[in-house]
Design a protein around this motif. Structure first.
Motif, PDB file in Angstrom:
ATOM      1  N   GLY A 297      46.400  39.115  21.983  1.00  0.00           N
ATOM      2  CA  GLY A 297      45.812  39.329  23.514  1.00  0.00           C
ATOM      3  C   GLY A 297      45.142  38.309  24.163  1.00  0.00           C
ATOM      4  N   HIS A 298      44.743  37.213  23.498  1.00  0.00           N
ATOM      5  CA  HIS A 298      44.157  36.066  24.090  1.00  0.00           C
ATOM      6  C   HIS A 298      45.363  35.379  24.608  1.00  0.00           C
ATOM      7  N   ALA A 299      46.364  35.121  24.111  1.00  0.00           N
ATOM      8  CA  ALA A 299      47.831  34.776  24.818  1.00  0.00           C
ATOM      9  C   ALA A 299      48.078  35.534  26.102  1.00  0.00           C
ATOM     10  N   TYR A 300      47.950  36.832  25.851  1.00  0.00           N
ATOM     11  CA  TYR A 300      48.202  37.627  27.260  1.00  0.00           C
ATOM     12  C   TYR A 300      47.020  37.247  28.189  1.00  0.00           C
ATOM     13  N   ALA A 301      46.186  37.174  27.948  1.00  0.00           N
ATOM     14  CA  ALA A 301      44.890  37.008  29.032  1.00  0.00           C
ATOM     15  C   ALA A 301      45.335  35.718  29.440  1.00  0.00           C
ATOM     16  N   SER A 302      46.126  34.785  29.159  1.00  0.00           N
ATOM     17  CA  SER A 302      46.447  33.429  29.735  1.00  0.00           C
ATOM     18  C   SER A 302      47.893  33.483  30.289  1.00  0.00           C
ATOM     19  N   ARG A 303      48.484  34.530  30.449  1.00  0.00           N
ATOM     20  CA  ARG A 303      49.987  34.541  30.880  1.00  0.00           C
ATOM     21  C   ARG A 303      49.966  33.867  32.250  1.00  0.00           C
ATOM     22  N   SER A 304      49.065  33.928  33.144  1.00  0.00           N
ATOM     23  CA  SER A 304      49.411  33.338  34.467  1.00  0.00           C
ATOM     24  C   SER A 304      49.395  31.836  34.460  1.00  0.00           C
ATOM     25  N   GLY A 305      48.677  31.267  33.297  1.00  0.00           N
ATOM     26  CA  GLY A 305      48.419  29.778  33.239  1.00  0.00           C
ATOM     27  C   GLY A 305      47.017  29.720  33.047  1.00  0.00           C
ATOM     28  N   THR A 306      46.247  30.746  33.415  1.00  0.00           N
ATOM     29  CA  THR A 306      44.872  30.431  33.333  1.00  0.00           C
ATOM     30  C   THR A 306      44.249  31.513  32.575  1.00  0.00           C
ATOM     31  N   TYR A 307      43.388  31.471  31.606  1.00  0.00           N
ATOM     32  CA  TYR A 307      42.747  32.398  31.032  1.00  0.00           C
ATOM     33  C   TYR A 307      41.919  33.200  31.579  1.00  0.00           C
ATOM     34  N   ALA A 308      42.138  34.695  31.596  1.00  0.00           N
ATOM     35  CA  ALA A 308      41.442  35.650  32.622  1.00  0.00           C
ATOM     36  C   ALA A 308      41.137  36.904  31.998  1.00  0.00           C
ATOM     37  N   SER A 309      40.311  37.636  32.756  1.00  0.00           N
ATOM     38  CA  SER A 309      39.924  39.019  32.315  1.00  0.00           C
ATOM     39  C   SER A 309      41.217  39.900  31.788  1.00  0.00           C
ATOM     40  N   LEU A 310      41.237  40.738  31.080  1.00  0.00           N
ATOM     41  CA  LEU A 310      42.132  41.514  30.372  1.00  0.00           C
ATOM     42  C   LEU A 310      41.775  42.954  31.375  1.00  0.00           C
ATOM     43  N   THR A 311      40.730  43.171  31.832  1.00  0.00           N
ATOM     44  CA  THR A 311      40.477  44.286  32.581  1.00  0.00           C
ATOM     45  C   THR A 311      40.625  44.092  34.061  1.00  0.00           C
ATOM     46  N   LYS A 312      41.086  45.246  34.999  1.00  0.00           N
ATOM     47  CA  LYS A 312      41.081  45.083  36.426  1.00  0.00           C
ATOM     48  C   LYS A 312      40.180  45.953  36.934  1.00  0.00           C
ATOM     49  N   ALA A 313      39.397  45.696  37.952  1.00  0.00           N
ATOM     50  CA  ALA A 313      38.700  46.755  38.712  1.00  0.00           C
ATOM     51  C   ALA A 313      38.659  46.839  40.126  1.00  0.00           C
ATOM     52  N   SER A 314      39.073  48.211  40.556  1.00  0.00           N
ATOM     53  CA  SER A 314      39.077  48.143  42.107  1.00  0.00           C
ATOM     54  C   SER A 314      38.679  49.423  42.764  1.00  0.00           C
ATOM     55  N   ILE A 315      38.394  49.364  44.084  1.00  0.00           N
ATOM     56  CA  ILE A 315      37.980  50.417  44.694  1.00  0.00           C
ATOM     57  C   ILE A 315      39.151  50.843  45.613  1.00  0.00           C
ATOM     58  N   VAL A 316      39.798  52.018  45.450  1.00  0.00           N
ATOM     59  CA  VAL A 316      40.753  52.343  46.263  1.00  0.00           C
ATOM     60  C   VAL A 316      40.516  53.740  47.029  1.00  0.00           C
ATOM     61  N   GLU A 317      40.441  53.780  48.235  1.00  0.00           N
ATOM     62  CA  GLU A 317      39.990  55.153  49.096  1.00  0.00           C
ATOM     63  C   GLU A 317      39.067  55.791  48.377  1.00  0.00           C
ATOM     64  N   GLN A 318      37.936  55.146  48.245  1.00  0.00           N
ATOM     65  CA  GLN A 318      36.803  55.661  47.677  1.00  0.00           C
ATOM     66  C   GLN A 318      36.633  55.895  46.252  1.00  0.00           C
TER      67      GLN A 318
END
Ligand code: MEV
Length: 430
Positions: A297-318
């Motif tokens: 999981g931690h390696a996957y969290a670094s797949r872009s080259g920078t360690y980042a959040s494993l979750t994503k949050a967004s607001i799409v059309e309310q």
């Protein structure tokens, strides 16, 4: 015992005595073992030099709605608030249709790592017959797995010489059905490495002296064994909930909180740790290898080259959306899943899931833990919830009576809890 005597050869009693702990501690070590012989008999044999069994709480987060079906998640954790947080998130999302999940892949991988000092072109030319030779050699090893729908799905020759002189890999993909598959994969890979050497020594054009096999081992980086878990609801619903906690625009705050974990490593590590609070607790309850899951999981969290959040949050059309995409290599057969009596019961509570089902439940457990953490952090802060459990733990440690505990819970409702303050309170209320 002198240095020539092996600790492992001592009896359990001798081992405990050798450690020179107090008589009281010796009794505790022995009592913990004798509590339940049905469990002890099995657990005893899982590791080496066992002197007793270390107990952790097994709790349940009930009524977790996943793809329209309700599950009760068995969770093993020593950390207070984790089970409560997952249960709270489950309750919240139940009203919005629960969690939606999807398995994105179940591929497992492993490699034979070797060095070839000879002609690269020749190696590539020989790869097809080499592959056939290898597959024939592991045929008997994969027979049972093939019957269960698994087996070897591909073998590739990877040239890694740009990274390390003469370094190549046989990169092998597996499907392992309901098993995590570590033993199966490692057995296949070790046989493949023997076959590789044999092929080189039998082929007249290849010089076996120029081949050096370094190791054969599965990879815990199972990025092709991934699952997606998601929750969504109207922004207004989240914001109305926020109003009740005196936090306006809560949906926007939650999205910002995840964005922070996407750009700040300092925050991402803590954010992801909270996700693993949920994942590890279910992994431990079901007898799965949480170290492998965490490392991946931690390696996957670094797949872009920078360690980042494993979750994503967004607001799409309310609509507010929170999602977790994560590699999770788990098993519901094999290993200790069907051996440890409590892991067996945990799987029974989950209605005997398949491995892909368990992947989905685990991702939900992680997402639920993350949602509750974010909710607490962006509203009242986490200490409010933690302090009650912290107080209970201190009261337990200080052997407070039931009456004293009741008084302490009221007294510390609006005060900061610390060991010293609780001790002081107990001595003035004894
Ligand atoms: C504590 O075990 C986990 C949290 O710190 C996670 C987070 O900060 O998101 C609450």
């Amino acid at each position: 015992m002198d240095l020539n005597t092996s600790f492992s050869k001592l009896s359990r009693e001798e081992k405990i005595q050798w450690l020179s702990v107090s008589g009281e501690s010796q009794k505790l070590l022995t009592d913990a073992l004798n509590q339940n012989p049905a469990i002890s008999g099995i657990v005893d044999q899982l590791s080496e030099n066992t002197i007793t069994h270390y107990t952790l709480p097994l709790g349940v987060a009930p009524n977790v709605l996943i793809n329209g079906k309700s599950y009760h998640l068995p969770l093993v954790t020593e950390e207070s608030s984790v089970v409560a947080a997952i249960a709270k998130a489950a309750k919240f999302w139940f009203a919005f249709g629960g969690f939606q999940t999807q398995v994105l892949g179940t591929e497992k991988k492993g490699q034979v790592h070797f060095f070839w000092k000879g002609n690269k072109e020749l190696l590539h030319q020989k790869f097809e017959p080499l592959k056939d030779f290898i597959l024939l050699r592991v045929n008997s090893l994969t027979k049972e797995m093939r019957k269960r729908g698994g087996g070897i799905t591909s073998i590739q020759l990877l040239d890694k010489t740009h990274l390390l002189t003469n370094y190549f890999q046989l990169d092998v993909s597996f499907e392992t059905a309901d098993a995590m598959g570590a033993n199966f994969i490692n057995s296949c890979l070790e046989e493949m490495s023997k076959a590789l050497k044999q092929f080189f020594s039998c082929d007249l054009e290849l010089d076996a002296e120029l081949l050096e096999v370094n190791m054969a081992i599965l990879s815990n980086y199972t990025s092709g064994c991934r699952v997606l878990a998601k929750v969504m609801c109207a922004v207004d619903a989240i914001n109305a909930y926020g109003e009740s906690l005196e936090t306006p625009l809560l949906a926007e705050k939650l999205v910002q909180a995840v964005q922070i974990a996407q750009v700040s490593t300092e925050r991402a590590v803590t954010h992801n740790k909270g996700i693993f609070n949920g994942i590890d607790a279910l992994a431990l309850a079901t007898g799965n290898d949480w170290r492998a899951i965490e490392a991946c999981g931690h390696a996957y969290a670094s797949r872009s080259g920078t360690y980042a959040s494993l979750t994503k949050a967004s607001i799409v059309e309310q609509t507010f959306i929170l999602e977790l995409e994560i590699p999770l290599s788990v098993g519901t057969v094999g290993g200790i899943t069907n051996l440890h009596p409590l892991a067996k019961i945990a799987l029974e509570i989950l209605q005997k899931p398949t491995a892909p089902e368990l992947m989905q439940l685990m991702a939900v457990s992680g997402l639920a833990a993350n949602f509750s953490a974010l909710l607490a952090l962006t509203t009242s802060g986490i200490q409010k919830g933690h302090m009650k459990m912290h107080l209970s733990n201190i009261l337990l440690q200080l052997n407070a009576t039931e009456e004293q505990s009741k008084l302490a819970l009221t007294f510390f409702k609006d005060k900061t809890v610390s060991f010293t303050e609780v001790k002081k309170f107990l001595s003035s209320n004894s």
